[in-house]
Motif scaffolding. Structure first.
Motif, mmCIF file in Angstrom:
data_model
loop_
_atom_site.group_PDB
_atom_site.id
_atom_site.type_symbol
_atom_site.label_atom_id
_atom_site.label_comp_id
_atom_site.label_asym_id
_atom_site.label_seq_id
_atom_site.Cartn_x
_atom_site.Cartn_y
_atom_site.Cartn_z
ATOM 1 N N HIS A 167 15.408 71.718 14.880
ATOM 2 C CA HIS A 167 16.787 71.467 14.486
ATOM 3 C C HIS A 167 17.446 70.261 15.149
ATOM 4 N N THR A 168 17.243 70.025 16.448
ATOM 5 C CA THR A 168 17.990 68.902 17.057
ATOM 6 C C THR A 168 17.399 67.549 16.679
ATOM 7 N N ASP A 209 12.318 71.891 21.808
ATOM 8 C CA ASP A 209 12.374 71.265 20.481
ATOM 9 C C ASP A 209 11.178 70.372 20.256
ATOM 10 N N GLU A 252 20.507 74.939 18.030
ATOM 11 C CA GLU A 252 21.142 73.765 18.628
ATOM 12 C C GLU A 252 21.070 73.804 20.154
ATOM 13 N N ILE A 265 19.004 60.493 14.588
ATOM 14 C CA ILE A 265 18.258 61.684 14.168
ATOM 15 C C ILE A 265 17.730 61.576 12.725
ATOM 16 N N THR A 269 19.937 74.495 23.892
ATOM 17 C CA THR A 269 18.712 74.732 24.669
ATOM 18 C C THR A 269 18.807 76.047 25.437
#
Ligand SMILES: [Fe+2]
Ligand SMILES: [Fe+2]
Length: 265
Positions: free
Chosen positions: A173-174, A193, A150, A204, A152
Motif C-alpha cells: 500500500h505505501t 512494505d 498505511e 509513489i 507501520t
C-alpha cells in the motif's frame, strides 16, 4: 518452496518491470504473488490487465483499497486467483482468501487491509485473520498474508500477532519498500512494505508535477502514472518450509531497470 512476492504494480511501467524480472529469473521461484490494486493505469485492474498478468505466470493476485476503481472488476472479482481484502463486510463481492496448490504443495493466501489512516469501516483485521486461520490451517501450514495498510505500527502489531501462525506477513500500500525484513521469533517472515514496481522518478508511481500541485494548491488534481522514466522492481523472496510452514529465509529484491533494458523485452 520459494515465493516471489511483488507489491503494488504501478500501471504499465510496473507490469513491464514484473515481466522483465520474471523473464530474466525464470527458475528463482516456485510461486508468484502480486498486488494488483494499481495495475491498470494506476487505478484498479481491468480484464485486459488481469489476462496479461495471468500470461506472465502470476499465481495469486492480492489487492487493497483501489481494487474497486475500475467498475469492470465486478465482472471477474470472483475469479479464484484474485483477492480483495477479507475484512470488507460480508455483502461485498469477491473473496479475501483462497487455498491454492502448486507443484503438489498446498498453500493459503489471505488479503487483509489495515484501518489506521485508511478505512475505519472495515472489520478488525486481527479478528478476521483469527477466523480465516482457523479454517485454512486445517488444510495447510503454508499461509501468506498481504497486510495492505498505511501505518507501520499496525503492520508490526499484526506481524507479531500472527507470528507462528502465518508463514509470511508482507505489507503493501505505501509503495515505498522498507528494509526491515526479518524472521520473527516463532518463524513468521515479515516486512512492513514490499514497495511498488513502477517508474522510480515519481511520487509513489505517479507524475510528480501533479502531486506537487496538489500539495501547493489543495485543489483536486488528475493523477496519471509516470511512464517516461526508468523503472524499479521491488519484491520479496521468501523460502518456506513445506512441512512446518515456517519461513526459512526472507530476502529483499530491488532491481533498477533502464528504458534500454526494457526495450529488450
Ligand atoms: Fe497501492
Ligand atoms: Fe492501497
Amino acid at each position: 518452496m520459494k515465493f516471489l512476492i511483488v507489491g503494488d504494480i504501478l500501471g504499465k511501467p510496473g507490469r513491464r518491470a514484473l515481466k522483465y524480472y520474471t523473464v530474466s529469473h525464470p527458475n528463482s521461484f516456485d510461486v508468484l504473488l502480486v498486488n494488483v490494486e494499481n495495475s491498470a493505469g494506476g487505478f484498479g485492474i481491468d480484464r485486459k490487465v488481469y489476462e496479461e498478468l495471468k500470461s506472465m505466470g502470476v499465481d495469486v493476485m492480492t489487492s487493497g483499497n483501489h481494487i474497486w476503481d475500475k467498475k469492470e472488476v465486478l465482472e471477474f472479482i470472483n475469479s479464484d486467483d484474485l483477492l480483495r481484502p477479507a475484512n470488507y463486510p460480508l455483502s461485498v463481492p469477491g473473496k479475501g482468501y483462497g487455498l491454492y496448490e502448486k507443484r503438489g504443495v498446498k498453500f493459503a493466501v489471505i488479503n487483509l487491509m489495515g484501518r489506521v489512516f485508511l478505512d475505519p469501516h472495515l472489520e478488525n483485521p486481527f479478528h478476521t485473520f483469527d477466523r480465516i486461520y482457523e479454517e485454512v490451517s486445517r488444510q495447510t501450514p503454508i499461509i501468506l498474508v498481504d497486510f495492505h495498510a498505511e501505518a507501520t505500527s499496525e503492520k508490526y502489531a499484526f506481524g507479531m500477532y500472527a507470528d507462528g501462525r502465518a508463514s509470511v506477513v508482507f505489507g503493501t500500500h505505501t509503495h515505498v519498500p522498507t528494509a526491515d525484513q526479518i524472521i520473527l521469533r516463532k518463524g513468521t517472515g515479515f516486512v512492513s512494505d514490499v514497495g511498488m514496481s513502477g517508474c522510480w522518478y515519481s511520487v509513489i508511481g505517479m507524475k510528480p508535477e501533479q502531486i506537487i500541485n496538489k500539495f501547493l494548491t489543495g485543489m483536486p488534481q488528475r493523477y496519471e502514472v509516470e511512464e517516461k522514466e526508468d523503472v524499479v522492481f521491488n519484491a520479496i523472496l521468501a523460502d518456506i518450509d513445506e512441512n512446518s510452514g515456517k519461513c526459512l529465509s526472507i530476502q529483499r529484491i530491488q532491481k533498477y531497470i533502464s528504458r534500454d533494458e526494457l526495450k529488450e523485452l
